[in-house]
Design a protein around this motif. Structure first.
Motif, PDB file in Angstrom:
ATOM      1  N   VAL A 111       0.869  -1.174   0.000  1.00 12.96           N
ATOM      2  CA  VAL A 111       0.000   0.000   0.000  1.00 12.96           C
ATOM      3  C   VAL A 111       0.902   1.219   0.000  1.00 12.96           C
ATOM      4  CG1 VAL A 111      -1.802   1.275   1.211  1.00 12.96           C
ATOM      5  CG2 VAL A 111      -1.806  -1.228   1.253  1.00 12.96           C
ATOM      6  N   SER A 112       0.858   1.977  -1.081  1.00 15.33           N
ATOM      7  CA  SER A 112       1.786   3.082  -1.282  1.00 15.33           C
ATOM      8  C   SER A 112       1.102   4.193  -2.054  1.00 15.33           C
ATOM      9  CB  SER A 112       3.012   2.580  -2.060  1.00 15.33           C
ATOM     10  OG  SER A 112       3.850   3.642  -2.447  1.00 15.33           O
ATOM     11  N   ASP A 113       1.652   5.392  -1.959  1.00  9.86           N
ATOM     12  CA  ASP A 113       1.168   6.452  -2.832  1.00  9.86           C
ATOM     13  C   ASP A 113       1.510   6.149  -4.286  1.00  9.86           C
ATOM     14  OD1 ASP A 113       3.782   8.534  -3.425  1.00  9.86           O
ATOM     15  OD2 ASP A 113       3.969   7.113  -1.789  1.00  9.86           O
ATOM     16  N   LEU A 114       2.441   5.197  -4.521  1.00 11.33           N
ATOM     17  CA  LEU A 114       2.812   4.822  -5.885  1.00 11.33           C
ATOM     18  C   LEU A 114       1.857   3.807  -6.496  1.00 11.33           C
ATOM     19  CD1 LEU A 114       6.650   4.351  -5.293  1.00 11.33           C
ATOM     20  CD2 LEU A 114       5.435   6.426  -6.008  1.00 11.33           C
ATOM     21  N   GLY A 115       1.060   3.178  -5.696  1.00 12.54           N
ATOM     22  CA  GLY A 115       0.143   2.159  -6.174  1.00 12.54           C
ATOM     23  C   GLY A 115      -0.239   1.235  -5.034  1.00 12.54           C
ATOM     24  N   THR A 116      -1.402   0.619  -5.143  1.00  8.47           N
ATOM     25  CA  THR A 116      -1.875  -0.321  -4.134  1.00  8.47           C
ATOM     26  C   THR A 116      -2.015  -1.675  -4.809  1.00  8.47           C
ATOM     27  OG1 THR A 116      -3.044   1.458  -3.016  1.00  8.47           O
ATOM     28  CG2 THR A 116      -3.653  -0.790  -2.433  1.00  8.47           C
ATOM     29  N   VAL A 117      -1.171  -2.627  -4.392  1.00  9.86           N
ATOM     30  CA  VAL A 117      -1.033  -3.859  -5.156  1.00  9.86           C
ATOM     31  C   VAL A 117      -1.083  -5.067  -4.234  1.00  9.86           C
ATOM     32  CG1 VAL A 117       0.460  -5.167  -6.719  1.00  9.86           C
ATOM     33  CG2 VAL A 117       0.387  -2.670  -6.858  1.00  9.86           C
ATOM     34  N   TYR A 118      -1.929  -6.022  -4.597  1.00 10.63           N
ATOM     35  CA  TYR A 118      -1.887  -7.350  -3.979  1.00 10.63           C
ATOM     36  C   TYR A 118      -1.272  -8.301  -4.998  1.00 10.63           C
ATOM     37  CZ  TYR A 118      -3.434 -11.868  -2.183  1.00 10.63           C
ATOM     38  OH  TYR A 118      -3.472 -13.151  -1.737  1.00 10.63           O
ATOM     39  N   ALA A 119      -0.258  -9.087  -4.576  1.00  9.45           N
ATOM     40  CA  ALA A 119       0.506  -9.967  -5.463  1.00  9.45           C
ATOM     41  C   ALA A 119       1.223  -9.136  -6.527  1.00  9.45           C
ATOM     42  CB  ALA A 119      -0.379 -11.024  -6.106  1.00  9.45           C
ATOM     43  N   PRO A 120       2.276  -8.413  -6.150  1.00  5.79           N
ATOM     44  CA  PRO A 120       2.964  -7.531  -7.106  1.00  5.79           C
ATOM     45  C   PRO A 120       3.458  -8.287  -8.326  1.00  5.79           C
ATOM     46  CG  PRO A 120       3.749  -7.164  -4.863  1.00  5.79           C
ATOM     47  CD  PRO A 120       2.895  -8.386  -4.816  1.00  5.79           C
ATOM     48  N   PRO A 121       3.407  -7.633  -9.500  1.00  3.51           N
ATOM     49  CA  PRO A 121       3.855  -8.275 -10.737  1.00  3.51           C
ATOM     50  C   PRO A 121       5.377  -8.298 -10.831  1.00  3.51           C
ATOM     51  CG  PRO A 121       3.244  -6.014 -11.173  1.00  3.51           C
ATOM     52  CD  PRO A 121       2.893  -6.270  -9.724  1.00  3.51           C
ATOM     53  N   SER A 122       5.867  -9.043 -11.804  1.00  2.00           N
ATOM     54  CA  SER A 122       7.290  -9.005 -12.113  1.00  2.00           C
ATOM     55  C   SER A 122       7.651  -7.636 -12.678  1.00  2.00           C
ATOM     56  CB  SER A 122       7.651 -10.101 -13.109  1.00  2.00           C
ATOM     57  OG  SER A 122       7.414 -11.379 -12.549  1.00  2.00           O
ATOM     58  N   TYR A 132       5.672   6.864   0.487  1.00  4.70           N
ATOM     59  CA  TYR A 132       5.591   5.852   1.547  1.00  4.70           C
ATOM     60  C   TYR A 132       5.174   4.521   0.957  1.00  4.70           C
ATOM     61  CZ  TYR A 132       0.500   6.220   1.218  1.00  4.70           C
ATOM     62  OH  TYR A 132      -0.786   6.193   0.754  1.00  4.70           O
ATOM     63  N   ALA A 133       5.489   3.454   1.672  1.00  6.21           N
ATOM     64  CA  ALA A 133       5.035   2.124   1.271  1.00  6.21           C
ATOM     65  C   ALA A 133       4.904   1.254   2.508  1.00  6.21           C
ATOM     66  CB  ALA A 133       6.008   1.484   0.282  1.00  6.21           C
ATOM     67  N   LEU A 134       3.742   0.651   2.666  1.00  8.02           N
ATOM     68  CA  LEU A 134       3.509  -0.408   3.649  1.00  8.02           C
ATOM     69  C   LEU A 134       3.604  -1.728   2.902  1.00  8.02           C
ATOM     70  CD1 LEU A 134       2.240  -1.493   6.465  1.00  8.02           C
ATOM     71  CD2 LEU A 134       0.100  -1.480   5.179  1.00  8.02           C
ATOM     72  N   VAL A 135       4.384  -2.669   3.438  1.00  7.52           N
ATOM     73  CA  VAL A 135       4.556  -3.985   2.824  1.00  7.52           C
ATOM     74  C   VAL A 135       4.180  -5.029   3.873  1.00  7.52           C
ATOM     75  CG1 VAL A 135       6.112  -5.512   1.570  1.00  7.52           C
ATOM     76  CG2 VAL A 135       6.486  -3.039   1.510  1.00  7.52           C
ATOM     77  N   THR A 136       3.250  -5.905   3.548  1.00 10.47           N
ATOM     78  CA  THR A 136       2.805  -6.890   4.532  1.00 10.47           C
ATOM     79  C   THR A 136       2.499  -8.226   3.867  1.00 10.47           C
ATOM     80  OG1 THR A 136       1.197  -7.369   6.298  1.00 10.47           O
ATOM     81  CG2 THR A 136       0.381  -6.168   4.369  1.00 10.47           C
ATOM     82  N   ASN A 137       2.624  -9.289   4.651  1.00 11.28           N
ATOM     83  CA  ASN A 137       2.196 -10.615   4.194  1.00 11.28           C
ATOM     84  C   ASN A 137       0.983 -11.095   4.982  1.00 11.28           C
ATOM     85  OD1 ASN A 137       3.248 -11.258   6.694  1.00 11.28           O
ATOM     86  ND2 ASN A 137       4.900 -12.555   5.936  1.00 11.28           N
ATOM     87  N   GLY A 138       0.324 -10.173   5.683  1.00 10.45           N
ATOM     88  CA  GLY A 138      -0.790 -10.544   6.552  1.00 10.45           C
ATOM     89  C   GLY A 138      -2.136 -10.610   5.872  1.00 10.45           C
ATOM     90  N   ALA A 139      -2.232 -10.077   4.657  1.00  7.33           N
ATOM     91  CA  ALA A 139      -3.535 -10.008   3.985  1.00  7.33           C
ATOM     92  C   ALA A 139      -3.766 -11.232   3.113  1.00  7.33           C
ATOM     93  CB  ALA A 139      -3.615  -8.746   3.133  1.00  7.33           C
ATOM     94  N   THR A 140      -5.002 -11.675   3.055  1.00  8.34           N
ATOM     95  CA  THR A 140      -5.413 -12.758   2.160  1.00  8.34           C
ATOM     96  C   THR A 140      -6.523 -12.238   1.266  1.00  8.34           C
ATOM     97  OG1 THR A 140      -4.868 -14.440   3.820  1.00  8.34           O
ATOM     98  CG2 THR A 140      -6.299 -15.105   2.003  1.00  8.34           C
TER      99      THR A 140
END
Length: 617
Positions: free
Chosen positions: A544-555, A587-595
């Motif tokens: 979750v970032s001002d640069l984009g909000t992504v679940y399962a980021p792409p290559s 900013y960027a929040l990086v987490t593995n807690g979401a499903t």
């Protein structure tokens, strides 16, 4: 204003289709080649930080490789073979999350006969060093010593040392070694007459000892430079000239500060000249102050920290160690370490480096993994990593992130794949062959070992060791934290819970691991990179970032502001790439807690974080 830009980016990201939610397949694209952004670029020191060729701020994290170099069983080398070195390097990258190592060398084996450098030893050491460079790791060699030399100690002694060759000890005619009533090997530094006298002689250049060492160091550096490729040599960070320097005995009226000024600093300037002559002129001296400078026991702490060296500038780096001597004593600290335990100690490292106008590295930290104080290790190590990440304790981080300070580089002691499998005749005594633990003065600090099948296995919680950290920041880091959720037995250590004022962020993170990075971009095209632990597979990572909000980021593709790519070296480890389109605070929040988070939850979390980050400048 940063918050206005962030709101605008939210709209642009959604319109351009960068919002990826549950069920969206990750994009497939060629990942950046190793030469892009990171690999092949030498580090320099600029504005008090390590920086790469693109100007990005670089953080070095990893381990000391290896205490095996203190032993005789493999001739002062960290490994028995290059094959073992390659195995260790790949595991350090893939299991330990490191991007760098401090690589131990031995004066005793480099110059076994006075004036004659053993090129066979240098060749073997360089071959083993190359294994780490080829695995995508940055390396800084260290001429290691403890208690000056093993040759000071009797075959039946309780203790041993490492460092200087036998001929250097024979010149001194030192008294028979004795530590008296010593409970820890380190007490020999200040209580063993032979050790004190030998250290004194080295610093005063008795018998030309210091000059001989400097000549051997220059020949060693020349050999390394000439036998590495240009790309490999680019990944040599610098050189640590002397491990844990101490006066031995002060001259009458001499203080620690005066000793540093009159003897230690001139040694470093002489070493600097030898580096220049060896072709290392663009790499810094990683200069250690008096070993007791940052001790957390007041009776041991000495005034120092190279206070009279002036502004060190880009050709020197402040290089210090940190161990919790109170916790190790088993007496001076009852119970475990806690949230923010070492914020002051590691804050002092940041402050000293800033005053000296240079970068800092904590080239050793750790805690025993067996014995009466081993139970403290999970909390002590977590608190140390916490202190490297930020100078603000977890309970206060969300309310005062701007006080975080720079993320410190650091190498944990140690990474020894032979842990518990040594065959070391202590002080050459065939009747005293050490096999257990680290096989050196009853130490047991290795984070790793080989299991019965020969596979590299971690001895500590992978959640603690394989960490999210900003390995390269395009601009300046303003704040960083990482909640690793490591364990103390069955207890989950959560020292930095998401506050109730950010309910959507807390819901998104849940009980998972998470990190937050806030940085001021300088507009460079190179992305900001964070190491992704193995516990953060791309398919289960949320950004979750001002640069984009992504679940399962792409290559990675140049068009993707949030993407995943392999780390250099082909070890299977991965990095998260965040590409900012313009200068400003991000900013960027990086987490593995979401499903499979919903689009609404991701949008709500971003709105909360955007408002929160707007307060940071």
């Amino acid at each position: 204003m940063p918050h206005t830009r962030a709101r605008l980016l939210v709209v642009l990201v959604v319109l351009s289709g960068f919002l990826t939610v549950a069920g969206s397949p990750p994009a497939t694209a060629a990942t950046p080649p190793d030469s892009l952004w990171f690999d092949g670029t030498a580090l320099t020191v600029s504005n008090g930080r390590f920086t790469d060729a693109t100007g990005r701020e670089v953080v070095l994290r990893g381990y000391d490789v290896s205490g095996e170099a203190k032993l005789a069983e493999n001739g002062g080398l960290p490994f028995a073979s290059v094959t073992d070195a390659r195995t260790s390097a790949r595991a350090l990258r893939a299991l330990g999350g490191g991007n760098s190592v401090r690589f131990l060398l031995s004066w005793a084996y480099a110059e076994p006969v006075r004036g004659r450098v053993d090129t066979a030893y240098l060749a073997a050491a360089t071959d083993q060093m190359r294994a780490f460079l080829d695995a995508g790791l940055r390396v800084y060699p260290d001429f290691h010593q403890d208690l000056y030399s093993r040759h000071l100690f009797d075959p039946d002694s309780w203790y041993t040392g490492d460092g200087a060759p036998r001929w250097a000890v024979d010149l001194g005619g030192y008294p028979d070694e004795s530590c008296g009533i010593c409970f820890f090997w380190g007490q020999n530094i200040t209580q063993n007459g032979a050790v004190k006298a030998a250290q004194y002689d080295f610093w005063h250049n008795r018998h030309g000892l210091r000059d001989a060492f400097l000549t051997t160091a220059q020949r060693t550096m020349t050999y390394i430079r000439e036998h590495l490729t240009e790309g490999q040599f680019a990944h040599i960070v610098g050189f640590d000239p002397y491990n844990e320097p101490f006066a031995g005995t002060y001259d009458p009226g001499q203080s620690s500060r005066v000793w540093e000024r009159d003897l230690l600093w001139p040694f470093y300037t002489a070493f600097r000249a030898r580096m220049d002559a060896a072709g290392w002129q663009d790499k810094p001296v990683l200069a250690e102050p008096n070993l007791f400078w940052n001790s957390n026991i007041s009776s041991q702490r000495h005034e120092g920290g190279l206070l009279d060296a002036g502004r060190l500038g880009p050709r020197y780096v402040l290089n210090t160690h940190f161990y919790d001597q109170k916790a190790i004593s088993g007496i001076l600290m009852w119970g475990n370490a806690s949230d923010g335990q070492y914020a002051g100690d590691l804050g002092a490292v940041r402050d000293r480096a800033a005053a000296a106008g240079t970068a800092a590295v904590v080239s050793e930290f750790g805690h025993p993994l067996s014995g009466t104080v081993a139970g403290k290790a999970p909390t002590v190590l977590k608190a140390m990593y916490q202190g490297l990440d930020s100078r603000v304790k977890g309970a206060a981080w969300w309310s005062d992130p701007a006080a975080s300070g720079p993320v410190l580089s650091g190498q944990q002691w140690q990474w020894d794949i032979y842990h518990g499998r040594h065959q070391e005749p202590m002080n050459g005594n065939p009747d005293k062959v050490l096999t257990a633990a680290d096989a050196w003065n009853d130490e047991d600090l290795s984070a790793v070992r080989l299991d019965d099948s020969g596979a590299v296995t971690l001895r500590q919680d992978a959640r603690l060791l394989d960490r999210l950290y900003p390995s390269a920041t395009a601009g300046t880091t303003l704040a960083f934290t990482y909640e690793d959720r490591s364990r103390d037995g069955s207890t989950v250590l959560t020292w930095n819970p998401v506050p109730g004022s950010l309910p959507s962020v807390a819901r998104l993170v849940g009980s998972g691991q998470y990190g937050v990075l806030v940085w001021r971009s300088d507009g460079t095209a190179a992305p900001t990179e964070l190491h992704l632990p193995a516990s953060f597979p791309a398919s289960a990572t949320t950004v979750v970032s001002d640069l984009g909000t992504v679940y399962a980021p792409p290559s990675y593709t140049p068009a993707a502001p949030v993407a995943v790519a392999p780390e250099p070296g082909g070890t299977g480890s991965r990095r998260l790439l965040l590409t900012a389109p313009d200068p400003g605070v991000h900013y960027a929040l990086v987490t593995n807690g979401a499903t499979a988070p919903t689009a609404d939850l991701l949008a709500a979390a971003r709105a909360e974080l955007t408002a929160w980050a707007a307060r940071i400048s």
